[in-house]
Design an enzyme around this catalytic site. Structure first.
Site, mmCIF file in Angstrom:
data_model
loop_
_atom_site.group_PDB
_atom_site.id
_atom_site.type_symbol
_atom_site.label_atom_id
_atom_site.label_comp_id
_atom_site.label_asym_id
_atom_site.label_seq_id
_atom_site.Cartn_x
_atom_site.Cartn_y
_atom_site.Cartn_z
ATOM 1 N N ASP A 67 0.809 -1.219 0.000
ATOM 2 C CA ASP A 67 0.000 0.000 0.000
ATOM 3 C C ASP A 67 0.841 1.267 0.000
ATOM 4 O OD1 ASP A 67 0.968 -0.365 2.594
ATOM 5 O OD2 ASP A 67 -0.978 -0.907 3.418
ATOM 6 N N ASP A 136 -7.138 -2.822 14.414
ATOM 7 C CA ASP A 136 -8.536 -3.053 14.013
ATOM 8 C C ASP A 136 -8.674 -4.287 13.109
ATOM 9 O OD1 ASP A 136 -7.412 -2.172 11.648
ATOM 10 O OD2 ASP A 136 -8.767 -0.467 11.367
ATOM 11 N N HIS A 138 -6.962 -4.842 10.308
ATOM 12 C CA HIS A 138 -6.721 -4.635 8.873
ATOM 13 C C HIS A 138 -5.452 -5.348 8.404
ATOM 14 C CE1 HIS A 138 -4.353 -0.590 9.545
ATOM 15 N NE2 HIS A 138 -3.528 -1.603 9.529
ATOM 16 N N GLU A 143 -9.512 -1.968 5.593
ATOM 17 C CA GLU A 143 -10.091 -1.708 6.902
ATOM 18 C C GLU A 143 -11.332 -2.595 7.100
ATOM 19 O OE1 GLU A 143 -8.255 -0.180 8.762
ATOM 20 O OE2 GLU A 143 -7.721 1.859 8.176
HETATM 21 P P1 PGA Z 1 2.476 -1.791 12.746
HETATM 22 O O1 PGA Z 1 1.308 -1.754 11.653
HETATM 23 O O2 PGA Z 1 3.402 -2.876 12.324
HETATM 24 O O3 PGA Z 1 3.101 -0.448 12.671
HETATM 25 O O4 PGA Z 1 1.816 -2.075 14.054
HETATM 26 C C1 PGA Z 1 0.759 -2.940 11.199
HETATM 27 C C2 PGA Z 1 -0.345 -2.645 10.203
HETATM 28 O O5 PGA Z 1 -1.006 -1.606 10.326
HETATM 29 O O6 PGA Z 1 -0.531 -3.456 9.286
#
Ligand code: PGA
Length: 265
Positions: A67, A136, A138, A143
């Site tokens: 992304d 959450d 995702h 999301e």
């Molecule tokens: P993080 O993010 O590794 O910074 O916790 C993970 C994600 O949002 O996929």
């Protein structure tokens, strides 16, 4: 789904690194799907270390990141292109022209999704996809309520994700609210998937993904549909799972088989 629970975040990085290195040893021109965020940084540091010790080469590899923020040019310090250049690409022998991150500043961001899908298809599809998980649930920036059949497209970030990622932006910087992300169907087409999670703040999302129902409300639960998905966790991120004794027991059997007969994973 293979659930690997290790004691520390360092062990999670080493285990994920073992899988990337085995993939590149099996197929030096592998197509790797890569993730940003804090979690995979330790994996990339371990891969750089092994590269410097001559244990792994990315010379023939191709990469596709999950992304990118809409409107951020690749030179922007908060862009995921900039992040990947600095945490991995500039430190290994990968051909920069074979590293792909969606263009957040594409003249028409709506067309960037299908164009990115076409690039992945032209490269022969993704052999090994690395994933993190949001608090959450995702994966990529899919999301909750993202279609399980979604393809690469623009997504509006949840307030929770914006808040979680605000630590990367200084107060005077405008934080993007939109991203281009591979879809869940895109991710599920990878031949192997490795999801990494560390820290107790991921425990709820991990439990929902692994032991909850398959649901668009927890996009990471899509891994339940994948025939070769491995979830690598440290103890804190595994702390809300109910079947940890079983996962530990399975892992011991699998590791013993790998020790005796070679690792088919
Ligand atoms: P993080 O993010 O590794 O910074 O916790 C993970 C994600 O949002 O996929």
């Amino acid at each position: 789904m293979e659930i690997v629970i290790l004691e520390t975040a360092e062990q999670v990085a080493r285990r994920a690194s073992d899988m990337v290195c085995r993939q590149l040893a099996r197929k030096p021109d592998s197509v790797l799907g890569l993730a940003t965020g804090s979690t995979p940084v330790a994996l990339y540091a371990e891969l750089i270390r092994r590269h410097h010790h001559g244990e792994v080469s990315f010379r023939a590899a191709t990469t596709f990141n999950l992304d990118e923020y809409v409107d951020l040019p690749p030179t922007h310090p908060q862009s995921y292109r900039h992040f990947m250049d600095h945490v991995l690409f500039h430190h290994v022998d990968i051909d920069p022209s074979r590293t792909h991150v969606p263009r957040g500043d594409a003249p028409n961001p709506v067309q960037e999704g299908p164009a990115y899908e076409a690039l992945i298809a032209a490269a022969g599809g993704i052999d090994l996809q690395i994933l993190g998980i949001g608090t959450d649930g995702h994966v990529g920036f899919n999301e909750p309520t993202s279609s399980l059949a979604s393809r690469t497209r623009i997504k509006t970030l949840t307030r929770q994700t914006v808040e979680d990622n605000s630590r990367f932006f200084s107060p005077e910087e405008e934080q993007p609210l939109l991203a281009i992300t591979m879809g869940i169907a895109t991710i599920l087409e990878a031949r192997r998937i490795v999801l990494m999670a560390t820290g107790v703040n991921k425990a709820g999302a991990v439990a929902a993904a692994v032991e909850g129902p398959l649901s668009a409300m927890c996009p990471a639960s899509c891994l339940q549909l994948h025939p070769k998905a491995t979830v690598i966790l440290d103890r804190p991120s595994a702390s809300a799972l109910r079947q940890t004794d079983y996962y530990d027991w399975v892992l011991r059997q699998q590791d013993e088989i790998a020790r005796r007969h070679g690792d088919p994973r």
